[in-house]
Design a protein around this motif. Structure first.
Motif, PDB file in Angstrom:
ATOM      1  N   TYR A 248     -18.123  81.401  70.017  1.00  0.00           N
ATOM      2  CA  TYR A 248     -18.927  81.387  68.784  1.00  0.00           C
ATOM      3  C   TYR A 248     -19.016  82.795  68.183  1.00  0.00           C
ATOM      4  N   THR A 249     -19.237  83.791  69.031  1.00  0.00           N
ATOM      5  CA  THR A 249     -19.272  85.176  68.540  1.00  0.00           C
ATOM      6  C   THR A 249     -17.911  85.546  67.963  1.00  0.00           C
ATOM      7  N   GLN A 250     -16.844  85.119  68.644  1.00  0.00           N
ATOM      8  CA  GLN A 250     -15.493  85.413  68.158  1.00  0.00           C
ATOM      9  C   GLN A 250     -15.287  84.815  66.767  1.00  0.00           C
ATOM     10  N   ALA A 251     -15.792  83.607  66.582  1.00  0.00           N
ATOM     11  CA  ALA A 251     -15.646  82.951  65.279  1.00  0.00           C
ATOM     12  C   ALA A 251     -16.458  83.685  64.216  1.00  0.00           C
ATOM     13  N   LEU A 252     -17.672  84.102  64.571  1.00  0.00           N
ATOM     14  CA  LEU A 252     -18.498  84.847  63.607  1.00  0.00           C
ATOM     15  C   LEU A 252     -17.811  86.146  63.211  1.00  0.00           C
ATOM     16  N   LEU A 253     -17.241  86.831  64.203  1.00  0.00           N
ATOM     17  CA  LEU A 253     -16.574  88.106  63.930  1.00  0.00           C
ATOM     18  C   LEU A 253     -15.346  87.924  63.070  1.00  0.00           C
ATOM     19  N   SER A 254     -14.619  86.856  63.313  1.00  0.00           N
ATOM     20  CA  SER A 254     -13.379  86.671  62.551  1.00  0.00           C
ATOM     21  C   SER A 254     -13.679  86.279  61.113  1.00  0.00           C
ATOM     22  N   ALA A 255     -14.930  85.904  60.848  1.00  0.00           N
ATOM     23  CA  ALA A 255     -15.295  85.531  59.482  1.00  0.00           C
ATOM     24  C   ALA A 255     -15.725  86.736  58.659  1.00  0.00           C
ATOM     25  N   ILE A 256     -15.865  87.909  59.300  1.00  0.00           N
ATOM     26  CA  ILE A 256     -16.226  89.113  58.540  1.00  0.00           C
ATOM     27  C   ILE A 256     -15.032  89.517  57.680  1.00  0.00           C
ATOM     28  N   PRO A 257     -15.235  89.651  56.385  1.00  0.00           N
ATOM     29  CA  PRO A 257     -14.098  90.020  55.538  1.00  0.00           C
ATOM     30  C   PRO A 257     -13.594  91.415  55.907  1.00  0.00           C
ATOM     31  N   VAL A 258     -12.291  91.529  55.988  1.00  0.00           N
ATOM     32  CA  VAL A 258     -11.699  92.823  56.326  1.00  0.00           C
ATOM     33  C   VAL A 258     -11.166  93.436  55.040  1.00  0.00           C
ATOM     34  N   PRO A 259     -11.615  94.632  54.672  1.00  0.00           N
ATOM     35  CA  PRO A 259     -11.232  95.195  53.375  1.00  0.00           C
ATOM     36  C   PRO A 259      -9.745  95.498  53.242  1.00  0.00           C
ATOM     37  N   ASP A 260      -9.072  95.880  54.336  1.00  0.00           N
ATOM     38  CA  ASP A 260      -7.660  96.243  54.249  1.00  0.00           C
ATOM     39  C   ASP A 260      -6.780  94.994  54.313  1.00  0.00           C
ATOM     40  N   PRO A 261      -6.059  94.692  53.217  1.00  0.00           N
ATOM     41  CA  PRO A 261      -5.282  93.447  53.183  1.00  0.00           C
ATOM     42  C   PRO A 261      -4.107  93.450  54.159  1.00  0.00           C
ATOM     43  N   ASP A 262      -3.673  94.643  54.606  1.00  0.00           N
ATOM     44  CA  ASP A 262      -2.566  94.696  55.557  1.00  0.00           C
ATOM     45  C   ASP A 262      -3.005  94.474  56.990  1.00  0.00           C
ATOM     46  N   PHE A 263      -4.330  94.462  57.154  1.00  0.00           N
ATOM     47  CA  PHE A 263      -4.868  94.334  58.503  1.00  0.00           C
ATOM     48  C   PHE A 263      -5.047  92.856  58.812  1.00  0.00           C
ATOM     49  N   ASN A 264      -4.210  92.360  59.716  1.00  0.00           N
ATOM     50  CA  ASN A 264      -4.259  90.926  59.998  1.00  0.00           C
ATOM     51  C   ASN A 264      -5.177  90.621  61.169  1.00  0.00           C
ATOM     52  N   VAL A 265      -6.143  89.776  60.960  1.00  0.00           N
ATOM     53  CA  VAL A 265      -6.949  89.326  62.084  1.00  0.00           C
ATOM     54  C   VAL A 265      -6.651  87.854  62.322  1.00  0.00           C
ATOM     55  N   LYS A 266      -6.700  87.510  63.571  1.00  0.00           N
ATOM     56  CA  LYS A 266      -6.546  86.105  63.896  1.00  0.00           C
ATOM     57  C   LYS A 266      -7.864  85.424  63.571  1.00  0.00           C
ATOM     58  N   ARG A 267      -7.841  84.502  62.663  1.00  0.00           N
ATOM     59  CA  ARG A 267      -9.085  83.872  62.253  1.00  0.00           C
ATOM     60  C   ARG A 267      -9.334  82.560  62.973  1.00  0.00           C
ATOM     61  N   THR A 268     -10.549  82.413  63.430  1.00  0.00           N
ATOM     62  CA  THR A 268     -10.945  81.128  63.984  1.00  0.00           C
ATOM     63  C   THR A 268     -11.755  80.449  62.895  1.00  0.00           C
ATOM     64  N   ILE A 269     -11.340  79.316  62.469  1.00  0.00           N
ATOM     65  CA  ILE A 269     -12.128  78.598  61.475  1.00  0.00           C
ATOM     66  C   ILE A 269     -13.076  77.665  62.221  1.00  0.00           C
ATOM     67  N   LEU A 270     -14.347  77.816  61.921  1.00  0.00           N
ATOM     68  CA  LEU A 270     -15.333  76.958  62.577  1.00  0.00           C
ATOM     69  C   LEU A 270     -15.178  75.532  62.065  1.00  0.00           C
ATOM     70  N   LYS A 271     -14.981  74.633  63.017  1.00  0.00           N
ATOM     71  CA  LYS A 271     -14.851  73.225  62.641  1.00  0.00           C
ATOM     72  C   LYS A 271     -16.191  72.523  62.837  1.00  0.00           C
ATOM     73  N   GLY A 272     -16.375  71.454  62.129  1.00  0.00           N
ATOM     74  CA  GLY A 272     -17.573  70.653  62.341  1.00  0.00           C
ATOM     75  C   GLY A 272     -18.778  71.230  61.634  1.00  0.00           C
ATOM     76  N   GLU A 273     -19.860  70.489  61.712  1.00  0.00           N
ATOM     77  CA  GLU A 273     -21.080  70.850  61.006  1.00  0.00           C
ATOM     78  C   GLU A 273     -22.066  71.483  61.965  1.00  0.00           C
ATOM     79  N   LEU A 274     -22.906  72.339  61.411  1.00  0.00           N
ATOM     80  CA  LEU A 274     -24.030  72.836  62.193  1.00  0.00           C
ATOM     81  C   LEU A 274     -25.096  71.743  62.143  1.00  0.00           C
ATOM     82  N   THR A 275     -25.386  71.168  63.308  1.00  0.00           N
ATOM     83  CA  THR A 275     -26.378  70.096  63.325  1.00  0.00           C
ATOM     84  C   THR A 275     -27.741  70.675  63.656  1.00  0.00           C
TER      85      THR A 275
END
Ligand code: ADP
Ligand code: MG
Length: 318
Positions: A248-275
């Motif tokens: 979950y922390t990894q997913a939150l971190l990967s959602a932080i926008p990275v200003p440098d467009p050449d900097f590639n981060v592996k993004r985890t897209i959170l699936k499902g709804e927050l219940t």
């Protein structure tokens, strides 16, 4: 109690009775914050951050647990004792407009706080004005704004009044509940810098609540990540960013926008709804959205363990 400790939260729970069942808004939260330090509390909207802040201030009565402030459990305090303690524990909200009286000028707003806490007599107009101007200077508000009303000021200046009002009371602990979330990004940075400078100068302790990890990155000593009322990870800020353990922390971190467009981060897209955590089943509450979930994540609660020095997480993968 260690010398440096200001706040200790033990086994804190706050459940709400709702038509759908028992909602576990805060479910067994534990942490300590030392004087002059900042604990960032992070998680998506609805994970229980504001409820946690309110229970710590005893604006809500807890379902279970203890909150020690300067070594004493405040849940045992009388109303009178709580009133005295509350001067030392203040809160800053997201929307200062909502917490400021629209009919009061800057000086009236600050003076009111000074008078309520009996730091100044209402008759001492000169003293009140002098102190108001001092506090305005501390939060970067020009003296010429002393007789303006909240609607005449922008969001950043309104939040500065909110901060000045809290400073007027000279608290030891300030709970900041999304204090910059309603502001433009450029203004956010100014307010965060101000809060950091005030802490350096005056030694406040902050509980800094936000849904936005990037906001607390530089301000926090430790960061606690919450998911549906529970703690999922806690670590010193740099460690959490460098080596997040919980998916979950990894997913939150990967959602932080990275200003440098050449900097590639592996993004985890959170699936499902927050219940809502209504009558939750045992096991990891994130499992249904977790890309790494396996059978052992469900059935029993996952212990919140120290996996490396000062780095805690509740995950079966660790
Ligand atoms: N007074 C209340 N009565 C019932 N449910 C509440 C109440 N306050 C908050 N909740 C519920 O508790 C959960 C946590 O809410 P909140 O603490 O506001 O989360 P956050 O601040 O992280 O967005 C949510 O599911 C919310 O709907
Ligand atoms: Mg909230």
């Amino acid at each position: 109690m260690a010398e440096a400790e200001l706040l200790r939260v033990e086994g804190l729970k706050k459940y709400f009775n709702t038509p759908g069942g028992l909602l576990h808004a805060v479910d067994n939260v534990n942490f300590t914050v030392n004087r002059g330090e900042t604990l960032g509390i992070v998680g998506e909207s609805g994970c229980g951050k504001s409820t946690l802040g309110r229970v710590i201030l005893r604006l809500y009565e807890p379902t279970a647990g203890r909150v020690f402030f300067e070594g004493f459990n405040i849940f045992t305090y009388s109303k009178q004792a709580m009133k005295r303690t509350r001067r030392d524990m203040q809160i800053i909200f997201q929307d200062p407009f909502a917490s400021l009286n629209p009919r009061m000028t800057v000086s009236e707003t600050i003076s009111e706080a000074l008078i309520i806490q009996r730091l100044y007599s209402p008759m001492d107009k000169e003293g009140l004005e002098k102190r108001s101007l001092e506090l305005m200077e501390m939060v970067g508000l020009a003296p010429r704004l002393i007789n303006t009303y909240p609607h005449e000021l922008d969001g950043g200046r309104r939040q500065r009044i909110g901060i000045a009002r809290v400073l007027a009371l000279n608290p030891k602990l300030i709970i900041c509940d999304e204090p910059v979330s309603a502001l433009d990004v450029s203004i956010q940075a100014q307010i965060l810098n101000l809060m950091q400078d005030l802490q350096d100068e005056l030694g406040f302790t902050y509980l800094f609540i936000t849904h936005d990890l990037s906001v607390v990155k530089h301000l926090s000593d430790d960061i606690l990540v919450m998911y549906l009322g529970q703690m999922v990870e806690k670590a010193p800020a740099a460690k959490l960013f460098e080596k997040p353990i919980h998916p979950y922390t990894q997913a939150l971190l990967s959602a932080i926008p990275v200003p440098d467009p050449d900097f590639n981060v592996k993004r985890t897209i959170l699936k499902g709804e927050l219940t809502s955590p209504i009558d939750p089943a045992p096991g990891c509450r994130f499992a249904r959205r977790c890309p790494q979930a396996r059978e052992s994540c469900l059935g029993e609660d996952i212990p919140f363990r120290e996996l490396e020095k000062d780095h805690f997480a509740a995950c079966t993968m660790a």
